[in-house]
Design an enzyme around this catalytic site. Structure first.
Site, mmCIF file in Angstrom:
data_model
loop_
_atom_site.group_PDB
_atom_site.id
_atom_site.type_symbol
_atom_site.label_atom_id
_atom_site.label_comp_id
_atom_site.label_asym_id
_atom_site.label_seq_id
_atom_site.Cartn_x
_atom_site.Cartn_y
_atom_site.Cartn_z
ATOM 1 N N GLY A 175 6.595 7.467 2.671
ATOM 2 C CA GLY A 175 6.801 8.908 2.655
ATOM 3 C C GLY A 175 7.882 9.342 1.679
ATOM 4 N N ASP A 229 -4.500 6.725 4.107
ATOM 5 C CA ASP A 229 -3.310 6.509 4.942
ATOM 6 C C ASP A 229 -2.089 6.452 4.034
ATOM 7 O OD1 ASP A 229 -4.731 6.260 7.429
ATOM 8 O OD2 ASP A 229 -5.365 4.266 6.763
ATOM 9 N N LEU A 230 -1.143 7.346 4.236
ATOM 10 C CA LEU A 230 -0.018 7.515 3.325
ATOM 11 C C LEU A 230 0.768 6.222 3.133
ATOM 12 C CD1 LEU A 230 1.801 9.387 1.638
ATOM 13 C CD2 LEU A 230 3.069 9.892 3.749
ATOM 14 N N ASP A 231 0.857 5.772 1.879
ATOM 15 C CA ASP A 231 1.668 4.614 1.481
ATOM 16 C C ASP A 231 1.303 3.348 2.248
ATOM 17 O OD1 ASP A 231 3.049 6.152 -0.386
ATOM 18 O OD2 ASP A 231 4.583 6.731 1.056
ATOM 19 N N GLN A 232 0.051 3.229 2.666
ATOM 20 C CA GLN A 232 -0.383 2.044 3.401
ATOM 21 C C GLN A 232 -1.504 1.295 2.697
ATOM 22 O OE1 GLN A 232 -0.934 2.579 7.706
ATOM 23 N NE2 GLN A 232 0.204 4.493 7.584
#
Length: 318
Positions: free
Chosen positions: A201, A226-229
């Site tokens: 994030g 999926d954020l930053d995954q």
């Protein structure tokens, strides 16, 4: 046949029954062999990516494109076909906000021949980096409003117009919506200023400072919804002194951000990295690459004591 020699077909639209069967049937009837198929649904949005061998197709390229467009209209989905041999160089679309260091590094690498690719377009959600793009004779488009909120329909039109092979997020400070991510699944690379999965994030350097880490770092990864995954491609680490400020961490991290992003782009364009079960792995002929720290760290890492020769006290820790 290698992945770069395969034709790519992408289908995106509202989820409905029979989509896969209709598309695959059309390809079968035209003598096209499907080598790889990946499909997913997120928030009722369907995405299917196929890599096919069209070398023995019973129709030419334009006929196939026309047939798939007609099927797409019938199914009310967007169907796009990309042939690998339609141009010599792989084409990048670079997305930016206001930080210039990653964009400049990629532009320099392309201009010098260090990176075997061309930059088709730079797209920003602010106009700040237009001078950098224009200095390298690369078209620049600003798709952001006064607050930097991007028009993703315009962004998609630009990515299609410039026919991007790879979308590079060079410190693009916005989250891409699923409509973009699904169309370019496995072809969007981002750089994040932390050693993911730690500190995802916004304000990652500040998160690292507040957590009191002694080693910080940066990560290049494929983008998913999926954020930053997304699957990690490469990482670099650096020392975080006790008295380091957030600005100190940024100064130490930014050159590595540019370095690790360029490395990830090169790996992707050379087809030296593959995604398997949510992880990346080097292909067999890519042994020269070092995705993490260099050999110096291996030499400095102690090799004893260990639990060798003893029963594993907790196999779940493996």
């Amino acid at each position: 046949m290698t992945e770069t020699e395969l034709t790519e077909i992408t289908v995106v639209g509202d989820d409905d029954t029979g989509l896969i069967a209709r598309v695959t049937t059309l390809l079968f009837e035209r003598g096209i062999n499907i080598e790889d198929l990946d499909q997913a649904v997120r928030d009722d949005l369907f995405r299917m990516t196929m890599r096919v061998d069209a070398s023995d197709a019973e129709v030419d390229r334009e006929r196939l494109r026309a047939d798939l467009r007609e099927l797409g209209r019938d199914l009310e989905v967007d169907v796009r076909v990309r042939y690998p041999s339609e141009r010599e160089a792989r084409r990048l679309a670079v997305l930016v906000t206001k930080e210039s260091h990653c964009l400049e590094r990629i532009c320099e690498a392309v201009a010098s021949g260090e990176l075997d690719a061309e930059i088709g377009v730079v797209v920003g959600n602010h106009p700040d980096l237009r001078p950098v793009a224009e200095a390298y004779d690369v078209p620049f488009h600003d798709v952001g409003d006064a607050d930097g909120n991007p028009d993703e329909d315009e962004l998609l039109d630009l990515l299609a117009e410039y026919d991007a092979d790879l979308v590079v997020l060079a410190r693009y400070m916005r989250i891409l919506g699923p409509n973009v991510v699904f169309r370019y699944e496995g072809r969007i690379i981002n750089v994040h200023p932390s050693l993911l999965p730690a500190f995802p994030g916004a304000k990652a350097y500040r998160q690292a400072k507040e957590a009191g880490v002694r080693v910080a770092g940066v990560t290049a990864h494929y983008v998913t919804t999926d954020l930053d995954q997304g699957p990690i491609v490469a990482q670099r680490a650096f020392d975080a002194p006790d008295d380091a400020t957030v600005e100190t961490l940024k100064r130490r991290g930014q050159p590595l951000e540019a370095d690790v992003l360029l490395e990830a782009v090169r790996l992707h364009l050379n087809d030296d990295v593959a995604i398997h079960r949510g992880r990346t792995e080097l292909r067999g002929d890519a042994d020269d690459y070092q995705l993490g720290m260099g050999p110096a760290l291996d030499r400095a890492t102690p090799d004893a004591p260990t639990d060798d020769g003893l029963a594993d006290p907790d196999p779940a820790d493996d």
